[in-house]
Design an enzyme around this catalytic site. Structure first.
Site, PDB file in Angstrom:
ATOM      1  CB  THR A 222      14.406 116.761  80.050  1.00 54.32           C
ATOM      2  OG1 THR A 222      15.616 116.725  80.823  1.00 54.32           O
ATOM      3  CG2 THR A 222      14.583 117.698  78.874  1.00 54.32           C
TER       4      THR A 222
ATOM      5  CG  HIS B  70       5.545 110.872  72.129  1.00 58.57           C
ATOM      6  ND1 HIS B  70       4.515 111.777  71.990  1.00 58.57           N
ATOM      7  CD2 HIS B  70       6.213 111.262  73.260  1.00 58.57           C
ATOM      8  CE1 HIS B  70       4.551 112.647  72.957  1.00 58.57           C
ATOM      9  NE2 HIS B  70       5.567 112.359  73.750  1.00 58.57           N
TER      10      HIS B  70
ATOM     11  CB  CYS C 277       4.371 115.685  74.795  1.00 56.61           C
ATOM     12  SG  CYS C 277       6.067 115.447  74.249  1.00 56.61           S
TER      13      CYS C 277
ATOM     14  CG  PHE D 146      10.991 117.597  76.891  1.00 63.20           C
ATOM     15  CD1 PHE D 146      10.929 116.548  77.786  1.00 63.20           C
ATOM     16  CD2 PHE D 146      11.799 117.448  75.766  1.00 63.20           C
ATOM     17  CE1 PHE D 146      11.638 115.384  77.583  1.00 63.20           C
ATOM     18  CE2 PHE D 146      12.522 116.294  75.547  1.00 63.20           C
ATOM     19  CZ  PHE D 146      12.435 115.251  76.464  1.00 63.20           C
TER      20      PHE D 146
ATOM     21  CB  ALA E 250      12.878 109.105  83.966  1.00 64.91           C
TER      22      ALA E 250
ATOM     23  CD  GLU F 174       1.713 108.516  82.398  1.00 63.31           C
ATOM     24  OE1 GLU F 174       0.534 108.633  82.012  1.00 63.31           O
ATOM     25  OE2 GLU F 174       2.665 108.234  81.629  1.00 63.31           O
TER      26      GLU F 174
END
Length: 420
Positions: free
Chosen positions: A281, A346, A175, A406, A318, A323
């Site tokens: 992760t 996403h 990502c 990740f 999470a 963030e």
């Protein structure tokens, strides 16, 4: 006008951009859709065959791709073709094409490079490769099969298609693929290694991506109401939605851009990246915050100068908490923030560039989109100024765009409004 930064490095600017997403292919179309405050998430009926997968939501790019010379694209699967179309538009916007449609000669002198990434190559070719193992059949494998499915397929194919002979940087970091591409391209120009760089990321929509996140319990599952998913930062969020798209920016040494009379859309002011070193992760708020600090330090500004943050904002339990708390710990104030993923889901390897380009255009427009489906911010999230409703007019000279991946990869980009 000084063409050098305070630290003696060259200043780097954006002179063109291209994107493909469900929101549109150019800023005017994207801006119009953002102002409508409706997402582009749909029910993927073809996914109904996957009985043990909970989510049925996705955000595909549905426009037909134009045709290109077959000989030049035979090694391209869908993900590379998406990156090609985005790059075509970026070159056109940057004024780097001659009347016959070919790139100007200067781009082939070794001073223009490419930084590009995706999560993986094209799934159809991966399946063709796998058929040899599964069916003892090599008939589906040809000279281009691996080229289409190799992780560096976008960067390699674009470099060949355009005869780029400079530095090639492949950022297949999930990502953060698109955002790292921008950051590393910026560093290559700032340090004097290159004069121009093609930077971006792309991703094709495939059900295994949704299944992987679904297996982790991280996908949105309100399949009956796609317009209500995802809902980043909201107390009732239930996961992410996978999208599709591509984004390409043309980065250029400022002096070079000014001399050729290019239109400048923004300056790349800062870049920070690091890794968590803790878990594959699970996000680490401490190292996420450090990536933001690295970007701010690189820009040589105070956090107070930044008027808006485009969040990674995946809508996972999470991720949103880590963030937003990391962001608050850096800014120590309720900085305005929103998530583009609430509109298009996403887009994985594409999101870093697509979201950065949208952020730059919003800065120039003076209007910033809201986070859709955000009605009650989770009390566990950081105490930030979550833009909701119909968006907000903000006049600011600096904006930040953050992405996390990740593997514990963290990135932060800062863009500065350009003025003569």
């Amino acid at each position: 006008m000084s063409f050098l930064r305070a630290d003696g490095r060259r200043r780097v600017v954006i002179t063109g951009g291209g994107m493909l997403s469900a929101l549109g292919d150019d800023w005017n179309e994207v801006y119009e859709n953002l102002k409508l405050c409706r997402n582009k998430i749909v029910y993927m009926k073809e996914w109904d065959v996957y009985e043990r997968m909970n989510t049925r939501l996705g955000c595909p790019y549905t426009k037909e791709l134009p045709s290109f010379p077959r000989k030049k694209i035979r090694g391209m699967g869908r993900v590379a073709l998406l990156s090609l179309l985005a790059t075509e538009r970026a070159f056109e916007m940057a004024g780097l094409k001659k009347e016959d449609g070919e790139l100007i000669d200067e781009l082939h002198n070794g001073r223009t490079g490419i930084a590009y990434g995706s999560c993986m190559g094209s799934m159809d070719s991966i399946l063709d490769m796998f058929s040899m193992i599964n069916d003892n059949d090599v008939s589906k494998i040809n000279s281009q099969t691996y080229i289409k499915c190799m992780p560096q397929t976008c960067a390699a194919n674009l470099s060949v298609y355009y005869s780029l002979r400079g530095r090639i940087i492949t950022t297949n970091t999930a990502c953060t693929s698109g955002s790292q591409s921008i950051g590393y391209a910026y560093e290559a120009i700032a340090s004097g290694i290159q004069d121009m760089m093609v930077a971006g990321g792309a991703e094709e929509l495939i059900p295994p991506d949704a299944a992987a996140f679904d297996a982790m319990g991280a996908t949105a599952y309100d399949n009956a109401h796609p317009e209500q998913e995802p809902k980043p930062f909201d107390k009732k969020r239930d996961g992410l939605v996978i999208g599709e798209g591509a984004g390409t920016l043309i980065l250029e040494d400022m002096e070079h851009a000014v001399k050729r009379g290019a239109k400048i859309y923004a300056e790349v002011a800062g870049f920070g990246t690091n890794c968590d070193g803790t878990h594959i992760t699970n996000p680490n708020a401490e190292t996420m915050a450090e990536a933001l600090r690295l970007s701010i330090k690189d820009a040589g500004i105070s956090p107070d100068k930044i008027g808006y943050v485009n969040a990674h904002g995946t809508s996972t339990s999470a991720g949103d908490v880590a963030e937003t708390n990391a962001t608050y710990n850096v800014f120590n104030r309720a900085v305005p923030i929103s998530s583009t993923k609430s509109y298009i889901g996403h887009t994985l390897g594409a999101c870093g560039c697509v979201e950065a380009w949208i952020t730059v255009n919003m800065m120039n427009e003076g209007w910033f989109h809201p986070t859709l489906n955000l009605t009650e911010p989770d009390e566990n999230c950081g105490k930030l100024d979550y833009i909701a409703g119909n968006g907000r007019e903000i006049n600011t000279d600096y904006v930040m765009s953050n992405n996390f991946a990740f593997g514990g990869v963290n990135t932060s980009l800062i863009f500065k409004k350009f003025s003569d």
